[in-house]
Design a protein around this motif. Structure first.
Motif, PDB file in Angstrom:
ATOM      1  N   ASP A   1       0.873  -1.165   0.000  1.00  0.00           N
ATOM      2  CA  ASP A   1       0.000   0.000   0.000  1.00  0.00           C
ATOM      3  C   ASP A   1       0.912   1.217   0.000  1.00  0.00           C
ATOM      4  OD1 ASP A   1      -1.496   2.279   0.920  1.00  0.00           O
ATOM      5  OD2 ASP A   1      -3.047   0.907   1.612  1.00  0.00           O
ATOM      6  N   ALA A   2       0.850   2.023  -1.050  1.00  0.00           N
ATOM      7  CA  ALA A   2       1.759   3.158  -1.196  1.00  0.00           C
ATOM      8  C   ALA A   2       1.660   4.139  -0.029  1.00  0.00           C
ATOM      9  CB  ALA A   2       1.497   3.864  -2.516  1.00  0.00           C
ATOM     10  N   GLU A   3       0.499   4.247   0.578  1.00  0.00           N
ATOM     11  CA  GLU A   3       0.321   5.186   1.686  1.00  0.00           C
ATOM     12  C   GLU A   3       0.687   4.586   3.039  1.00  0.00           C
ATOM     13  OE1 GLU A   3      -3.443   7.167   1.711  1.00  0.00           O
ATOM     14  OE2 GLU A   3      -3.429   7.390  -0.452  1.00  0.00           O
ATOM     15  N   CYS A   4       0.355   3.310   3.247  1.00  0.00           N
ATOM     16  CA  CYS A   4       0.569   2.677   4.554  1.00  0.00           C
ATOM     17  C   CYS A   4       1.888   1.924   4.650  1.00  0.00           C
ATOM     18  CB  CYS A   4      -0.571   1.723   4.862  1.00  0.00           C
ATOM     19  SG  CYS A   4      -2.151   2.560   5.019  1.00  0.00           S
ATOM     20  N   GLY A   5       2.435   1.509   3.532  1.00  0.00           N
ATOM     21  CA  GLY A   5       3.702   0.792   3.534  1.00  0.00           C
ATOM     22  C   GLY A   5       3.603  -0.607   2.961  1.00  0.00           C
ATOM     23  N   ILE A   6       4.649  -1.354   3.170  1.00  0.00           N
ATOM     24  CA  ILE A   6       4.792  -2.696   2.617  1.00  0.00           C
ATOM     25  C   ILE A   6       4.981  -3.668   3.780  1.00  0.00           C
ATOM     26  CG2 ILE A   6       6.282  -4.177   1.216  1.00  0.00           C
ATOM     27  CD1 ILE A   6       7.071  -1.651  -0.339  1.00  0.00           C
ATOM     28  N   THR A   7       4.379  -4.838   3.662  1.00  0.00           N
ATOM     29  CA  THR A   7       4.612  -5.891   4.643  1.00  0.00           C
ATOM     30  C   THR A   7       5.313  -7.030   3.920  1.00  0.00           C
ATOM     31  OG1 THR A   7       2.641  -5.289   5.893  1.00  0.00           O
ATOM     32  CG2 THR A   7       3.548  -7.480   6.286  1.00  0.00           C
ATOM     33  N   VAL A   8       6.422  -7.477   4.474  1.00  0.00           N
ATOM     34  CA  VAL A   8       7.162  -8.587   3.879  1.00  0.00           C
ATOM     35  C   VAL A   8       7.211  -9.748   4.857  1.00  0.00           C
ATOM     36  CG1 VAL A   8       8.589  -7.081   2.444  1.00  0.00           C
ATOM     37  CG2 VAL A   8       9.417  -7.779   4.662  1.00  0.00           C
ATOM     38  N   ARG A   9       7.320 -10.938   4.305  1.00  0.00           N
ATOM     39  CA  ARG A   9       7.469 -12.148   5.122  1.00  0.00           C
ATOM     40  C   ARG A   9       8.922 -12.606   4.999  1.00  0.00           C
ATOM     41  NH1 ARG A   9       3.703 -15.421   3.091  1.00  0.00           N
ATOM     42  NH2 ARG A   9       2.190 -14.692   4.610  1.00  0.00           N
ATOM     43  N   ILE A  10       9.568 -12.697   6.143  1.00  0.00           N
ATOM     44  CA  ILE A  10      10.917 -13.262   6.225  1.00  0.00           C
ATOM     45  C   ILE A  10      10.803 -14.454   7.155  1.00  0.00           C
ATOM     46  CG2 ILE A  10      13.270 -12.899   7.025  1.00  0.00           C
ATOM     47  CD1 ILE A  10      13.027  -9.971   6.257  1.00  0.00           C
ATOM     48  N   GLY A  11      10.996 -15.620   6.600  1.00  0.00           N
ATOM     49  CA  GLY A  11      10.782 -16.838   7.384  1.00  0.00           C
ATOM     50  C   GLY A  11       9.322 -16.925   7.774  1.00  0.00           C
ATOM     51  N   GLU A  12       9.041 -17.046   9.046  1.00  0.00           N
ATOM     52  CA  GLU A  12       7.669 -17.138   9.548  1.00  0.00           C
ATOM     53  C   GLU A  12       7.118 -15.787  10.005  1.00  0.00           C
ATOM     54  OE1 GLU A  12       5.807 -19.949   9.453  1.00  0.00           O
ATOM     55  OE2 GLU A  12       7.526 -20.811   8.382  1.00  0.00           O
ATOM     56  N   ARG A  13       7.956 -14.738   9.973  1.00  0.00           N
ATOM     57  CA  ARG A  13       7.549 -13.421  10.471  1.00  0.00           C
ATOM     58  C   ARG A  13       7.064 -12.508   9.350  1.00  0.00           C
ATOM     59  NH1 ARG A  13      12.761 -11.360  12.676  1.00  0.00           N
ATOM     60  NH2 ARG A  13      11.606  -9.427  12.693  1.00  0.00           N
ATOM     61  N   GLU A  14       5.999 -11.752   9.632  1.00  0.00           N
ATOM     62  CA  GLU A  14       5.551 -10.698   8.734  1.00  0.00           C
ATOM     63  C   GLU A  14       5.995  -9.370   9.338  1.00  0.00           C
ATOM     64  OE1 GLU A  14       1.480 -10.822   7.527  1.00  0.00           O
ATOM     65  OE2 GLU A  14       1.707 -12.808   6.652  1.00  0.00           O
ATOM     66  N   ILE A  15       6.712  -8.590   8.533  1.00  0.00           N
ATOM     67  CA  ILE A  15       7.308  -7.349   9.024  1.00  0.00           C
ATOM     68  C   ILE A  15       6.755  -6.167   8.238  1.00  0.00           C
ATOM     69  CG2 ILE A  15       9.471  -6.109   9.396  1.00  0.00           C
ATOM     70  CD1 ILE A  15      10.830  -8.925   9.281  1.00  0.00           C
ATOM     71  N   PRO A  16       6.030  -5.257   8.903  1.00  0.00           N
ATOM     72  CA  PRO A  16       5.528  -4.062   8.217  1.00  0.00           C
ATOM     73  C   PRO A  16       6.651  -3.024   8.080  1.00  0.00           C
ATOM     74  CG  PRO A  16       4.741  -4.098  10.477  1.00  0.00           C
ATOM     75  CD  PRO A  16       5.543  -5.354  10.278  1.00  0.00           C
ATOM     76  N   ILE A  17       6.730  -2.415   6.916  1.00  0.00           N
ATOM     77  CA  ILE A  17       7.744  -1.399   6.630  1.00  0.00           C
ATOM     78  C   ILE A  17       7.026  -0.113   6.246  1.00  0.00           C
ATOM     79  CG2 ILE A  17       9.698  -0.788   5.147  1.00  0.00           C
ATOM     80  CD1 ILE A  17      10.204  -3.225   6.901  1.00  0.00           C
TER      81      ILE A  17
END
Length: 81
Positions: free
Chosen positions: A49-65
């Motif tokens: 989401d260009a306004e809220c950010g990006i969420t990526v999955r690394i391993g089992e974790r989801e990390i919001p950026i």
């Protein structure tokens, strides 16, 4: 030839590998590495989401950026071997 680009160029469902952090302040870079953004680490974009950010999955974790941090993380597409 490997093409490197900022994380915010990727879309939901795309997979990549971290190439590095492009930022001069050690605190920010160190924090991103602590979150899992180390060179060579595979990830998947699970939300974009260009306004809220990006969420990526690394391993089992989801990390919001947040949007201003995504351009600091450089990646390359993860190609099947």
């Amino acid at each position: 030839m490997t093409v490197e680009f900022p994380l915010h160029f990727m879309q939901k469902g795309e997979r990549g590998r971290v190439v590095g952090i492009r930022w001069n302040e050690e605190d920010v870079a160190r924090r991103l590495v602590a979150m899992g953004f180390e060179k060579g680490v595979p990830f998947e974009v699970v939300r974009y989401d260009a306004e809220c950010g990006i969420t990526v999955r690394i391993g089992e974790r989801e990390i919001p950026i947040v949007p201003w941090v995504a351009p600091l993380i450089y990646a390359t597409e993860d190609t099947p071997e």
